[in-house]
Design a protein around this motif. Sequence first.
Motif, PDB file in Angstrom:
ATOM      1  N   ILE B  28       5.271  14.170  11.942  1.00  0.00           N
ATOM      2  CA  ILE B  28       4.705  15.406  11.390  1.00  0.00           C
ATOM      3  C   ILE B  28       4.811  16.523  12.421  1.00  0.00           C
ATOM      4  O   ILE B  28       5.315  17.604  12.157  1.00  0.00           O
ATOM      5  CB  ILE B  28       3.218  15.213  11.010  1.00  0.00           C
ATOM      6  N   HIS B  46      12.236  14.425   4.727  1.00  0.00           N
ATOM      7  CA  HIS B  46      11.161  13.990   3.836  1.00  0.00           C
ATOM      8  C   HIS B  46      11.408  12.588   3.294  1.00  0.00           C
ATOM      9  O   HIS B  46      10.493  11.789   3.189  1.00  0.00           O
ATOM     10  CB  HIS B  46      10.979  14.991   2.695  1.00  0.00           C
ATOM     11  N   PHE B  49      10.559  10.312   6.024  1.00  0.00           N
ATOM     12  CA  PHE B  49       9.132  10.306   6.291  1.00  0.00           C
ATOM     13  C   PHE B  49       8.349   9.528   5.241  1.00  0.00           C
ATOM     14  O   PHE B  49       7.521   8.690   5.555  1.00  0.00           O
ATOM     15  CB  PHE B  49       8.609  11.741   6.383  1.00  0.00           C
ATOM     16  N   PHE B  50       8.614   9.810   3.973  1.00  0.00           N
ATOM     17  CA  PHE B  50       7.775   9.187   2.942  1.00  0.00           C
ATOM     18  C   PHE B  50       8.046   7.692   2.806  1.00  0.00           C
ATOM     19  O   PHE B  50       7.125   6.920   2.559  1.00  0.00           O
ATOM     20  CB  PHE B  50       7.923   9.911   1.611  1.00  0.00           C
ATOM     21  N   PHE B  53       6.166   6.306   5.569  1.00  0.00           N
ATOM     22  CA  PHE B  53       4.736   6.380   5.289  1.00  0.00           C
ATOM     23  C   PHE B  53       4.304   5.239   4.376  1.00  0.00           C
ATOM     24  O   PHE B  53       3.305   4.582   4.609  1.00  0.00           O
ATOM     25  CB  PHE B  53       4.411   7.737   4.644  1.00  0.00           C
ATOM     26  N   ASP B  54       5.078   5.011   3.329  1.00  0.00           N
ATOM     27  CA  ASP B  54       4.733   3.953   2.378  1.00  0.00           C
ATOM     28  C   ASP B  54       4.667   2.596   3.066  1.00  0.00           C
ATOM     29  O   ASP B  54       3.751   1.811   2.836  1.00  0.00           O
ATOM     30  CB  ASP B  54       5.769   3.893   1.248  1.00  0.00           C
TER      31      ASP B  54
END
Lengths: 89, 496
Positions: B28, B46, B49-50, B53-54
């Motif tokens: 971030i 993105h 990142f996602f 994140f998951d």
Amino acid sequence: MDSFLKGADGVAIISCHEGECDYGRANMNTNKHVIFIRRLFNHLGIDEDRIQQYFCAAAEVEKFVTSVEDITSKIRSLPPLPKNKINPK
Amino acid sequence: MNSEKSLTWEFLKNVAETLDSFRIRALIDGKDDILKAGIYTEDQYHALFFDMFDLEQLKYELLTFLKKKSESNLKDLKTFITTKKVDLKTVLTLLALLKNERLVSIEEINEQIDTDNENLTFNKLIDFNIKVNSIFPGKTVYEPIQVIFDAKICSGCGMCAGICPVNCIEIINGIGKVDDNLCIRCGLCYYICPRTFLPTTSMHMTQMHSNKIEDHGQLGSYIDIFSARTKISDIKSVCQDGGITSSCIYYLFNSKQIDSALGAKMSEDPWRPMPFLLGSKEDVISSAGTKYVNNPNLSLLNDKSLINGNFAIVGVPCHMQALLKSKLYNFQFPSQNNVIYRLGIFCMESFSYEDGFLKICNLVDVNVSNVSKTDINKGKFFIYTNDGNEFSVPIKEITHLARPDCEVCYDLTSESSDISIGSIGSPSGWNTVIIRTPEGKKLYDELIANDIIESVNFNDVKPGLSMLQKIARSKKVKCQKHLDEKRKENHRFPSY
């Protein structure tokens, strides 16, 4: 995120306008984080309107009031978020 | 999109914990730096990142689940799997991560199994004993990739350099170098490095698309195994043994399945290979032949042209391990989804350029620019020169010149590839081809159908399977020995 854990249904961050921050660029850094959290909320299936940043100078009373009204009305229309029942802090 | 009503407080708590993870935080905070470096576009950032994140979130869910009990075993894991609707493979992958981050300690309970042929024994994993460590407060501590470089267990595969979002790693002479001024300390390199930790069990499971813990013996999991050689005359004249690797790439270019391929070719220094992006079938001819000097192929993964088309990757076992690991951890580097074939090459050990290859040349008194071909065969290292002479050194005499990190590699036959190709086990002029995945099988069938290679059953050739198994086993045993040594002396070692 901490506020949400402690039972808030929404978070409003009210800061100075760009360039008027007492703490350097803290308001714009926060803005970056807010934009990011909104994106993350979208990804997770949480309504992104639950967090919002408003820019009001200390003298702009009316704008402050409309901001608060704006977010409360938005959040009232959303269902409450789950609360921690076992250990409310 | 989930409905907000199905959210629980635990879920929110989980999200908060995940946001606290240093990897997520670094990504971030480093967003501006990452976008400025230009390796990832905003969309790619993105995606990366996602997905991360998951997975990280699932990791914390698993940790929370494990914390409920003082000890967990495989049965408990199965409960987690059914409630969360994830597969065993993912859970095992995450366990390896948690173990590496020292949040849990895992004891594997193995069963010794004797196989009939030639007293080969191996361990079969049947259960776990998982304890959550209470010493650490549940937060992961950042560990720089430098520890791997310093411990001399870096394989020089180049993965870290290829995925670094700010492009701050460079592989010089087979060992990485980090530019501390540019580094944003996201730890992605550490996360993806095949020599930090490697979830071997789940790697086998991905290869086989299975959901059971199985052991795959000496050669890893495979579908079929053949002995083959090329029919293309252009390749025949330049290839090392059977020319199968070159033929595969040649065919893939010809049939327009790939737009580029990642491999190695000789640089301007004689016999020093460099990473090379093949763009056409003509390039195949120029890059054919084995290079015994290691090469950071994967450092080209950040090449912009890879994003626009499919490509194949040719590499040795450490390259394949890094690639499969990135796939397992769902790591979306920009061209992740464009990798359609992974061609693995057998590798016993490799040499660094200055300390290895040049010294071998000195040993037999040959000028390096005069070398026309090198080969390892029948326990000897052969050097052929342009004027037609042949020199050889027994491998035993040059093993000490091999790269120190090759000691801790367990993998002879590129167990993580789609197709593995080597010469061990096949007669001279032929390749041993191990088909490991359905994709690999498809490619091999196409090669035969298009009359590009000739293929015979591996059982019909000498020395055949037993020889291959013996050598693969000897590498595994040697690796285990070195790992135990490092453990005893408290040196850093990769956890498999």
